[in-house]
Every structure is written in structure tokens, then in C-alpha cells.
Scaffold this motif. Structure first.
Motif, PDB file in Angstrom:
ATOM      1  N   CYS A  98       1.346   9.492  -5.577  1.00 31.75           N
ATOM      2  CA  CYS A  98       2.045  10.606  -4.877  1.00 31.75           C
ATOM      3  C   CYS A  98       3.195  10.536  -6.492  1.00 31.75           C
ATOM      4  CB  CYS A  98       3.196  10.802  -3.920  1.00 31.75           C
ATOM      5  SG  CYS A  98       1.693  10.074  -2.460  1.00 31.75           S
ATOM      6  N   HIS A 142       0.555  -1.361  -0.055  1.00 35.86           N
ATOM      7  CA  HIS A 142       0.129  -0.220   0.180  1.00 35.86           C
ATOM      8  C   HIS A 142       0.622   1.781  -0.259  1.00 35.86           C
ATOM      9  CE1 HIS A 142      -3.942  -1.780   0.489  1.00 35.86           C
ATOM     10  NE2 HIS A 142      -3.905  -2.424   1.454  1.00 35.86           N
ATOM     11  N   TRP A 143       1.576   0.505   0.585  1.00 39.04           N
ATOM     12  CA  TRP A 143       2.754   2.505   0.486  1.00 39.04           C
ATOM     13  C   TRP A 143       3.403   2.963  -0.401  1.00 39.04           C
ATOM     14  CZ3 TRP A 143       8.324   2.642   0.295  1.00 39.04           C
ATOM     15  CH2 TRP A 143       8.454   3.843   0.737  1.00 39.04           C
ATOM     16  N   HIS A 182       1.748   1.697  -2.827  1.00 43.37           N
ATOM     17  CA  HIS A 182       0.980   2.251  -4.169  1.00 43.37           C
ATOM     18  C   HIS A 182       1.023   3.366  -3.852  1.00 43.37           C
ATOM     19  CE1 HIS A 182      -1.951   1.766  -7.210  1.00 43.37           C
ATOM     20  NE2 HIS A 182      -3.106   2.234  -6.266  1.00 43.37           N
ATOM     21  N   TYR A 183       0.931   4.025  -2.454  1.00 41.81           N
ATOM     22  CA  TYR A 183       0.949   5.702  -2.346  1.00 41.81           C
ATOM     23  C   TYR A 183       1.904   6.338  -3.304  1.00 41.81           C
ATOM     24  CZ  TYR A 183       0.023   9.138   0.190  1.00 41.81           C
ATOM     25  OH  TYR A 183      -0.343  11.037   1.027  1.00 41.81           O
TER      26      TYR A 183
END
Length: 273
Positions: free
Chosen positions: A253, A245-246, A248-249
């Protein structure tokens, strides 16, 4: 596990109590049987003693009666003999008077003949009386011998019966004692076997409980290890998800910053145009 051990101990104590009550009832029944047997022997001995005393009383009475009968016979014979002596004295007196009278009145030759015949008759009578007395004494002696033989034979039979009864009682007592000793040995052997069986059952139950406890402990240890492994795997999966998830974040971004830069460039370009 404690409740299971308590239940097992309660069941074993109940079974042991039932067996103990059964053994106690058996011992009480054996004591009652032995007491009843001794009571019967005591009653038989009392009856036999009363019978022996009664027989002795009868025998003493018989001896007393026999001595009394002998005394009565002797008394009667003595009285008869006294009567006979008195009669003979009177007869002799009368005969002497008659002889004196006839000696004076009759001829000497006839008197001598009569006197000789009279002496012969008296001698014959005396011999007959003596023969009858001897015959009666011989008959009495034979009867007494026969009675004595029968009495001795009856006494021997009684002694043989008494010996047989005593021997039978001794044999019965010996047989009962041997059976009782054999029963005691069997009972001791059974008690020893029961104790060994209880010890073996107790040790088997202890081993079984220890093996069950060891298996449950191993199972729990394995479950705890497996749970720790699952927890570690879940933590890894959660970390991996967080990292994904990080990542992908971060990508979003970066894309958003790029789009912002492109929009700003496009806006500046539009402003320039």
C-alpha cells in the motif's frame, strides 16, 4: 475397558465353574465310593450273620441228633437188657426146675460138683461180661474225650478265625477312616490355596488394570497437553503469517501510494510542461 473387565470376569467365572463342577464330581464320586463300601460291609455282615445262624442251626441240630442218638441207644440197651433179664429169668426158672428135678434124680455129690462148676462158670461169665462192659465204657470214654478235644480245638479255631476277621475289618475301617481324613485335610488345604490364589490373581488383575488405566490416563493427559501446545503453536504461526501478510500488504500500500504520488507529480509535471 468395561468390555475387557467383563471378558476377564467371564473367563474367571468359567474357570471357577469348571473347577467347582470338578470338585463336585469328585465329592459325588467319593460319596458313591463310601456308599458302595458301606453297602459291601453291610452285605458281608449279613452274609456273616447268615453263616453264623446256619452254623448255630447246624450245631443245634447236631446237639438234638446227638441227644436223640443217646436216647435211642439207651432205649435199645434198655430193651436188650429187659430181653436179657427175661431170658435170664426163664433160664433161672428152668435151671431151678432142672436142679429140683436132678436133686431128686441124681446124686447129691455130682449135683454139688455140677453146681459148683456152674457157679464158677457163671462167675467167670459175669466177670467176662463186666470186663467187656468196662472195656467198652473205657473205649467210649476215650472216644468221647478225643471228640471233646477235637470239638474244643475246632471251636477255638473258629473263634480265632472270627477274631482275625473282626480285627482285619476294624483295621481296614481304621485305615479307610485315616485315608478319608487325610483326603479331607488335603482337600481343605487345596481349597484354601485355591482361594488364596484366586484372591492373589484378582488383586493382581485389579492392580494391573489400575496400572493400565493410570498409564492410559497419563498418556491421554500428555496427548491433551501436547495437542494444546500444538494448537497454541499453530495459533502463533497463524498470527505470525497474518502479521507477515499484513506487513507485506502495508508495504504494498505504501509503495502504491508513493507510485500514485509520483505518477500524479509526473502528470502535473507533464501538464506544466
Amino acid at each position: 475397558r468395561c468390555f475387557y473387565d467383563q471378558k476377564i470376569l467371564h473367563k474367571t467365572f468359567g474357570v471357577w465353574k469348571e473347577r467347582w463342577t470338578a470338585c463336585r464330581e469328585r465329592n459325588l464320586s467319593l460319596r458313591a465310593a463310601s456308599h458302595y463300601r458301606h453297602l459291601l460291609y453291610n452285605l458281608v455282615f449279613k452274609a456273616w450273620r447268615a453263616y453264623v445262624c446256619q452254623q448255630q442251626g447246624k450245631r443245634n441240630k447236631y446237639y438234638v441228633a446227638e441227644s436223640h442218638a443217646k436216647k435211642q441207644k439207651l432205649l435199645r440197651s434198655w430193651q436188650c437188657w429187659l430181653v436179657y433179664v427175661n431170658i435170664q429169668r426163664t433160664k433161672h426158672g428152668m435151671q431151678s426146675v432142672a436142679m429140683a428135678f436132678r436133686e431128686g434124680s441124681c446124686l447129691r455129690i455130682s449135683w454139688a460138683v455140677w453146681r459148683r462148676r456152674h457157679y464158677q462158670n457163671c462167675a467167670r461169665l459175669k466177670m467176662n461180661v463186666l470186663a467187656l462192659q468196662h472195656w467198652a465204657q473205657s473205649l467210649q470214654f476215650r472216644a468221647w474225650l478225643q471228640w471233646r478235644e477235637l470239638y474244643l480245638y475246632s471251636q477255638n479255631d473258629k473263634q480265632k478265625e472270627i477274631r482275625a476277621v473282626t480285627q482285619h475289618q476294624h483295621w481296614e475301617l481304621k485305615r479307610c477312616m485315616e485315608a478319608w481324613l487325610e483326603y479331607l485335610n488335603l482337600n481343605r488345604a487345596k481349597k484354601h490355596q485355591n482361594e488364596l490364589a484366586r484372591e492373589h490373581h484378582r488383586s493382581r488383575i485389579v492392580r494391573q488394570c489400575f496400572s493400565d488405566w493410570q498409564l492410559s490416563w497419563e498418556r491421554r493427559r500428555r496427548m491433551h497437553a501436547h495437542q494444546k501446545d500444538i494448537e497454541k503453536l499453530a495459533a502463533r504461526i497463524a498470527l505470525r503469517r497474518v502479521f507477515v501478510h499484513w506487513e507485506h500488504y502495508v508495504v504494498l500500500c505504501v509503495e502504491e501510494t508513493q507510485q500514485c504520488e509520483l505518477a500524479e507529480k509526473h502528470y502535473k509535471h507533464n501538464l506544466l510542461v
